[in-house]
Each structure stands twice: as structure tokens, then as C-alpha cells.
Design an enzyme around this catalytic site. Structure first.
Site, PDB file in Angstrom:
ATOM      1  N   HIS A 113     -28.565 -22.156 -45.462  1.00  9.13           N
ATOM      2  CA  HIS A 113     -28.410 -21.300 -46.646  1.00  9.13           C
ATOM      3  C   HIS A 113     -29.004 -19.924 -46.335  1.00  9.13           C
ATOM      4  CE1 HIS A 113     -28.033 -20.678 -51.062  1.00  9.13           C
ATOM      5  NE2 HIS A 113     -29.091 -19.892 -50.878  1.00  9.13           N
ATOM      6  N   ASP A 161     -27.003 -31.594 -45.129  1.00  9.43           N
ATOM      7  CA  ASP A 161     -26.726 -30.284 -44.528  1.00  9.43           C
ATOM      8  C   ASP A 161     -25.655 -29.570 -45.349  1.00  9.43           C
ATOM      9  OD1 ASP A 161     -26.716 -28.154 -42.852  1.00  9.43           O
ATOM     10  OD2 ASP A 161     -25.803 -29.181 -41.137  1.00  9.43           O
ATOM     11  N   GLU A 170     -32.372 -23.998 -46.998  1.00 11.74           N
ATOM     12  CA  GLU A 170     -32.819 -22.601 -47.010  1.00 11.74           C
ATOM     13  C   GLU A 170     -34.075 -22.398 -46.174  1.00 11.74           C
ATOM     14  OE1 GLU A 170     -33.642 -18.978 -50.152  1.00 11.74           O
ATOM     15  OE2 GLU A 170     -33.960 -21.025 -50.827  1.00 11.74           O
TER      16      GLU A 170
END
Length: 217
Positions: A113, A161, A170
């Protein structure tokens, strides 16, 4: 933050730790649950690993080989072993058999992310909203953000994932700063417990810690 408790409180630094007074526990794999199963677990673990390693160095600098907890004696090597075990978990020794550091090992997150990692380099500028089409695609990131540690697994050692689930994928500044500090503190060509500050200069101005009853040598 350590000297003025109002600073982290006003900054809402502990907002995600709703059960802050609850003692942490390790799961069956030895992975410590400092945030009790809440998202972004690894950022707490790497910083705890660094602090454990640093405190071991500090005690060694003060000539204190360990400490007592009730009637149980723990040598400073226990702190180093704990820190090492947590880093081993992050780097592959976990039920997912994957590294949570991008680019380390053969299996690592591919849907991080991160805007720079997920948007292709085509010399065009995209707004935040325009970037959503890459955030939500099932395709792998076109760019690997090598060396970045992601949020990590949940309290059951499960990791998904998914780029659109920042709880897992993230990379945070707090987490990656702790990762670098922990790895440096555990990097040594000497014996366990030697640490990164071999001449103990960083502890020169630190108040000495001496337990009332010194542990055995």
C-alpha cells in the site's frame, strides 16, 4: 514524550491502543502481541526489539549481567535473544513462511500500500483519486519498494497481501525507523550481547542502573 505525558496524549499517539493497560502476550509462535491483535502489528514489535537490545547494551555497560523478576533470574542475553527472535519472525520464520520486508527472500509482499510502488512510472502526474485504479487492481505493484517493512500479520499469524487493506500492507515511518534501529542494534561480529555501541559512549551521561541485589555472575 517521556518527560511530559501530555505530549503523546494531546497528539493522540495512543489512539489505536485502546487496551493500553493490558499486558502484552506472545502467540504460539513467539510473536509478541504488543497491540493485542490490532492492525500494523510490526511497527510495535520492531521498536520493542530495538529497546530490548538497547537496554541489554546499557546493562552490559553498567556491568550488570542480568536481573531478577520475583525469584527468576534472567541474563541480558535473554533480551538479545528476544529481540533476535522477533526479527527472525519478521524476516521469514513465521507460519506464512514469508518475509515482511519487501525484497528480502523469495516470498514477500507484492501489493504494498504505497503510491510510488503501485503507480507505474509513465512520466505522467496522477491525483490521489486517479491513483485509486492502481490501488484497487489485483495486479502486482510495478515497482518494488525494496527494504520497506509492511504492516504485518494479524494476531493469528495471518497475512493478506491486499493493497487496499493498509492494515496488512502499508509501510509506516514509525515501523521502518524501528526496523533499521533494531537491525543495527543486533548487528555484530562478536558474541551475543556486545551490541552496536561497543565502547558504551552513548551511556556516559545516563544515570547508572544498579539493582539492590546484584545477580550472580
Amino acid at each position: 514524550m517521556a518527560t511530559d505525558p501530555s505530549v503523546p496524549k494531546n497528539a493522540k499517539a495512543f489512539d489505536k491502543i485502546t487496551d493500553f493497560n493490558k499486558l502484552p502476550a506472545a502467540n504460539k509462535r513467539g510473536f509478541i502481541q504488543l497491540n493485542h491483535g490490532y492492525p500494523n502489528s510490526l511497527q510495535y514489535v520492531v521498536n520493542a526489539s530495538f529497546m530490548a537490545s538497547l537496554f541489554a547494551d546499557y546493562m552490559k555497560a553498567q556491568g550488570v549481567p542480568g536481573w531478577y523478576c520475583n525469584h527468576n533470574y534472567f541474563s541480558i542475553s535473554v533480551l538479545k535473544a528476544f529481540a533476535t527472535s522477533q526479527m527472525d519472525y519478521i524476516m521469514c520464520k513465521n507460519p506464512m513462511n514469508m518475509s515482511y520486508i519487501v525484497g528480502y527472500g523469495n516470498k514477500f509482499p507484492r501489493h504494498v500500500h504505497h503510491r510510488g510502488a503501485s503507480i507505474p512510472n509513465d512520466d505522467k502526474h496522477y491525483s490521489c483519486i486517479e491513483g485509486w485504479k492502481w490501488r484497487d487492481t489485483p495486479n502486482r505493484n510495478p515497482n518494488n519498494i525494496v527494504g520497506a517493512m509492511v504492516g504485518g500479520p494479524n494476531g493469528f499469524d495471518q497475512f493478506y497481501d491486499l493493497r487496499n487493506n493498509n492494515s496488512y500492507t502499508e509501510p509506516t515511518l514509525a515501523g521502518n525507523a524501528g526496523l533499521v534501529a533494531a537491525l543495527i542494534s543486533l548487528t555484530s561480529t562478536s558474541t551475543i550481547g556486545s551490541g552496536f555501541d561497543t565502547d558504551h559512549t552513548i551511556f556516559n551521561q545516563t544515570r547508572q542502573y544498579r539493582p539492590q541485589n546484584l545477580p550472580p555472575p
